[in-house]
Design a protein around this motif. Structure first.
Motif, PDB file in Angstrom:
ATOM      1  N   SER A 149     -14.712 -29.822 -17.088  1.00  0.00           N
ATOM      2  CA  SER A 149     -14.566 -30.576 -18.774  1.00  0.00           C
ATOM      3  C   SER A 149     -13.862 -29.388 -19.504  1.00  0.00           C
ATOM      4  O   SER A 149     -14.105 -28.233 -19.323  1.00  0.00           O
ATOM      5  CB  SER A 149     -15.709 -30.740 -19.157  1.00  0.00           C
ATOM      6  OG  SER A 149     -16.712 -29.734 -19.204  1.00  0.00           O
ATOM      7  N   ILE A 192     -13.910 -31.603 -10.559  1.00  0.00           N
ATOM      8  CA  ILE A 192     -13.708 -32.015 -12.017  1.00  0.00           C
ATOM      9  C   ILE A 192     -14.369 -31.188 -12.938  1.00  0.00           C
ATOM     10  O   ILE A 192     -15.406 -31.148 -12.791  1.00  0.00           O
ATOM     11  CB  ILE A 192     -13.989 -33.608 -12.343  1.00  0.00           C
ATOM     12  CG1 ILE A 192     -13.722 -34.683 -11.143  1.00  0.00           C
ATOM     13  CG2 ILE A 192     -13.641 -34.011 -13.658  1.00  0.00           C
ATOM     14  CD1 ILE A 192     -14.581 -35.033  -9.992  1.00  0.00           C
ATOM     15  N   THR A 221      -7.845 -39.986 -16.558  1.00  0.00           N
ATOM     16  CA  THR A 221      -9.118 -39.628 -16.737  1.00  0.00           C
ATOM     17  C   THR A 221     -10.137 -40.887 -16.459  1.00  0.00           C
ATOM     18  O   THR A 221     -11.270 -40.638 -15.968  1.00  0.00           O
ATOM     19  CB  THR A 221      -9.504 -39.043 -18.422  1.00  0.00           C
ATOM     20  OG1 THR A 221      -8.684 -38.128 -18.693  1.00  0.00           O
ATOM     21  CG2 THR A 221     -10.954 -38.910 -18.728  1.00  0.00           C
ATOM     22  N   VAL A 224     -10.911 -32.754 -17.374  1.00  0.00           N
ATOM     23  CA  VAL A 224     -11.025 -34.025 -18.208  1.00  0.00           C
ATOM     24  C   VAL A 224     -11.515 -33.507 -19.823  1.00  0.00           C
ATOM     25  O   VAL A 224     -12.074 -32.479 -19.776  1.00  0.00           O
ATOM     26  CB  VAL A 224     -11.895 -35.045 -17.713  1.00  0.00           C
ATOM     27  CG1 VAL A 224     -11.504 -35.746 -16.441  1.00  0.00           C
ATOM     28  CG2 VAL A 224     -13.639 -34.702 -17.364  1.00  0.00           C
ATOM     29  N   LYS A 225     -11.284 -34.244 -20.819  1.00  0.00           N
ATOM     30  CA  LYS A 225     -11.241 -33.876 -22.079  1.00  0.00           C
ATOM     31  C   LYS A 225     -12.694 -33.667 -22.320  1.00  0.00           C
ATOM     32  O   LYS A 225     -13.275 -32.860 -23.291  1.00  0.00           O
ATOM     33  CB  LYS A 225     -10.831 -34.769 -22.877  1.00  0.00           C
ATOM     34  CG  LYS A 225      -9.280 -34.369 -23.224  1.00  0.00           C
ATOM     35  CD  LYS A 225      -8.750 -35.413 -24.364  1.00  0.00           C
ATOM     36  CE  LYS A 225      -7.023 -35.104 -24.442  1.00  0.00           C
ATOM     37  NZ  LYS A 225      -6.511 -36.335 -24.874  1.00  0.00           N
TER      38      LYS A 225
END
Length: 128
Positions: A57, A55, A19, A83-84
């Protein structure tokens, strides 16, 4: 944000180290004007064939608003990764708002090419 909160549909999910690498690259891409922010913009870059990397989320609410992107990525053979945090992605994009999707775009003679290629291969390893 706990792992329990992460939607199982958010796959592949980058770990903390990856990340960081992703967000660093997003930040650089923003500086080099090689970044499109938002699900709609990401969709456009895919359709136009100018996306290197998507990317997403994992904490987008509801996550369905961006689940068309992985399908499109697979169609166009573009790697994608979750990604978180949309907050962190927004910060990396250089905006104060959360960002649920970003696309790093193709650019001739880009200085980011080695990093992008390196990241692509790391993401491909996640999918195995």
């Amino acid at each position: 944000m706990d792992t329990e909160d992460i939607n199982p549909k958010a796959y592949p999910l980058a770990d903390a180290a990856l990340t960081k690498t992703i967000l660093d690259l997003v930040q650089q891409a923003a500086n080099y004007k090689q970044l499109r922010k938002g699900a709609n913009e990401a969709t456009k870059t895919l359709n136009r064939g100018i996306s290197e990397l998507i990317i997403l989320s994992a904490d987008a609410e509801p996550i369905e608003i961006l689940l068309h992107l992985p399908l499109l990525c697979e169609d166009k053979n573009v790697p994608y990764v979750f990604v978180k945090s949309k907050q962190a992605l927004g910060r990396a994009c250089g905006v104060s708002r959360p960002v649920i999707a970003a696309s790093i775009t193709v650019k001739e003679g880009s200085q980011l090419k080695p990093q992008i290629d390196n990241l692509r291969s790391n993401i491909e390893k996640l999918l195995v």
